[in-house]
Design an enzyme around this catalytic site. Structure first.
Site, PDB file in Angstrom:
ATOM      1  N   THR A 271      44.798  41.234  46.779  1.00  0.00           N
ATOM      2  CA  THR A 271      44.150  41.845  47.938  1.00  0.00           C
ATOM      3  C   THR A 271      44.650  43.240  48.398  1.00  0.00           C
ATOM      4  OG1 THR A 271      43.912  39.573  48.712  1.00  0.00           O
ATOM      5  CG2 THR A 271      43.420  41.256  50.300  1.00  0.00           C
TER       6      THR A 271
ATOM      7  N   VAL B  36      36.085  30.964  47.256  1.00  0.00           N
ATOM      8  CA  VAL B  36      36.215  32.094  48.182  1.00  0.00           C
ATOM      9  C   VAL B  36      37.494  31.892  48.984  1.00  0.00           C
ATOM     10  CG1 VAL B  36      35.176  33.316  50.127  1.00  0.00           C
ATOM     11  CG2 VAL B  36      33.710  32.384  48.321  1.00  0.00           C
ATOM     12  N   GLY B  37      38.308  32.938  49.055  1.00  0.00           N
ATOM     13  CA  GLY B  37      39.566  32.854  49.803  1.00  0.00           C
ATOM     14  C   GLY B  37      39.396  33.343  51.228  1.00  0.00           C
ATOM     15  N   ASP B  38      40.480  33.833  51.786  1.00  0.00           N
ATOM     16  CA  ASP B  38      40.482  34.271  53.183  1.00  0.00           C
ATOM     17  C   ASP B  38      39.816  35.624  53.402  1.00  0.00           C
ATOM     18  OD1 ASP B  38      42.898  35.152  51.629  1.00  0.00           O
ATOM     19  OD2 ASP B  38      43.116  36.464  53.365  1.00  0.00           O
TER      20      ASP B  38
ATOM     21  N   HIS C 249      48.274  33.995  50.114  1.00  0.00           N
ATOM     22  CA  HIS C 249      47.609  32.800  49.607  1.00  0.00           C
ATOM     23  C   HIS C 249      46.425  32.430  50.499  1.00  0.00           C
ATOM     24  CE1 HIS C 249      47.692  28.230  48.887  1.00  0.00           C
ATOM     25  NE2 HIS C 249      46.958  28.817  47.966  1.00  0.00           N
TER      26      HIS C 249
HETATM   27  N1  GLY Z   1      44.192  36.602  49.715  1.00  0.00           N
HETATM   28  C1  GLY Z   1      43.208  36.620  48.730  1.00  0.00           C
HETATM   29  C2  GLY Z   1      42.753  35.335  48.257  1.00  0.00           C
HETATM   30  O1  GLY Z   1      43.459  34.347  48.381  1.00  0.00           O
HETATM   31  O2  GLY Z   1      41.662  35.277  47.749  1.00  0.00           O
END
Ligand code: GLY
Length: 336
Positions: free
Chosen positions: A195, A224-226, A248
């Site tokens: 990121t 899909v993450g944060d 994470h």
């Molecule tokens: N922080 C990016 C993801 O976990 O997708």
């Protein structure tokens, strides 16, 4: 857990508010993770270029929103970072990108998730915000929208570096990769990138944030993450500040990290303390590591992380601040 000290410019909000024309600030990050030594210099150089880019937009009268978009585009264009060019590969060997942008003036928000073949997803997110009635478009829908507004597509191969192809072939397990990269109770090693993001406040006191990522190597197709999720990967509100998170994704989502940081600021804590407390909470509560950059409407800012390293840079007045390792706070004149 390694708790890196946050860094704040130390200027009290009331002192800054005495200046009717406030000084603009931009802060960027290139991802919180176990950055290996062979990527260290390029990572620091890349965030410095992006911070300068964002600040030059502010300096020429651009808004905070324009500045964070420009800074994140510079990071997406740099193959050392996991966003746009340089993105990691998912379990199927594809590139699926997530991005988010938010305007603290109105809480207007735009996001894309699992979009393919787009070099600058942050600009597509901004187009979702400005040209649709929605906040997020995902996967095929995001690509159809991109086509409808004439956004150019790029072949997947142009987004993927030789370095990433080799890493993907070496590390085929998502869970062990995440543990090694973000979970501090495990031995940290250099398995995945993470990121990019930017936050800014302009001279009118408006704040904005933007975040962009290829996610985590070997993620499931469609994961899909944060990063594109409002309140997790970022948030911007002129009443409290702007945040962009990294680390994470599943941990950040569980604690809605960006909003958590702002809720501490709303209770009167400093931007550095709010970031540290929230990252510490994420570590204690869900064993997740990460980082955050924050700016307040009065120009206070912080770059904080609990991962092994995070490349960050900030321009505040005539000084370019930057760092990579915990407690590292280097500076040089902006004019250099
Ligand atoms: N922080 C990016 C993801 O976990 O997708």
């Amino acid at each position: 857990m390694t708790m890196a000290e946050g860094f704040s410019n130390g200027i009290k909000p009331e002192d800054q508010e005495r200046n009717l024309k406030m000084s603009a600030v931009v802060v960027v990050h290139g991802g919180a993770w176990a950055i290996p030594d062979d990527l260290a210099e390029a990572s620091v150089d890349g965030v410095k270029v992006a911070a300068r880019e964002g600040f030059s937009v502010l300096n020429t009268g651009g808004s905070a929103l324009d500045a964070v978009e420009a800074a994140v585009r510079a990071l997406e264009d740099n193959t050392v970072f996991n966003a746009g060019h340089g993105a990691v590969l998912n379990a199927a060997g594809e590139v699926e990108l997530d991005a988010f942008i938010m305007d603290g003036r109105t809480l207007a928000t735009g996001a894309v998730s699992s979009v393919k073949n787009i070099a600058n997803p942050v600009s597509l997110a901004r187009a979702v915000m400005e040209k649709t009635s929605h906040i997020m478009l995902t996967s095929r829908g995001a690509n159809l929208f991109a086509e409808s507004i004439g956004t150019a597509t790029v072949p997947t191969d142009t987004l993927v570096t030789e370095y990433e192809r080799k890493e993907w072939e070496k590390h085929t397990n998502y869970v062990s990769g995440v543990m090694e990269d973000f979970n501090s109770q495990w031995k940290v090693s250099a398995v995945a990138h993470d990121t990019v993001g930017a936050v800014a406040v302009d001279s009118a006191g408006n704040v904005a944030c933007a975040t962009s990522t290829g996610g985590i190597r070997n993620k499931m197709v469609g994961r899909v993450g944060d990063s594109p999720i409002i309140g997790s990967g970022g948030y911007a509100d002129n009443l409290s500040g702007a945040v962009s998170c990294t680390g994470h994704g599943e941990s950040i989502l569980k604690v809605t990290l960006a909003r958590l940081i702002l809720s501490h600021i709303e209770q009167g804590k400093s931007v550095a303390d709010s970031s540290q407390l929230s990252l510490q909470y994420m570590g204690d509560r869900v064993c997740g590591a990460g980082g955050a950059i924050v700016v307040s409407p009065s120009g206070q800012w912080a770059a904080t992380f609990t991962s092994e390293r995070m490349a960050w840079a900030a321009v505040d007045r005539d000084v370019l601040w930057y760092g990579l390792d915990p407690k590292e706070r280097l500076k040089e004149p902006l004019s250099q």
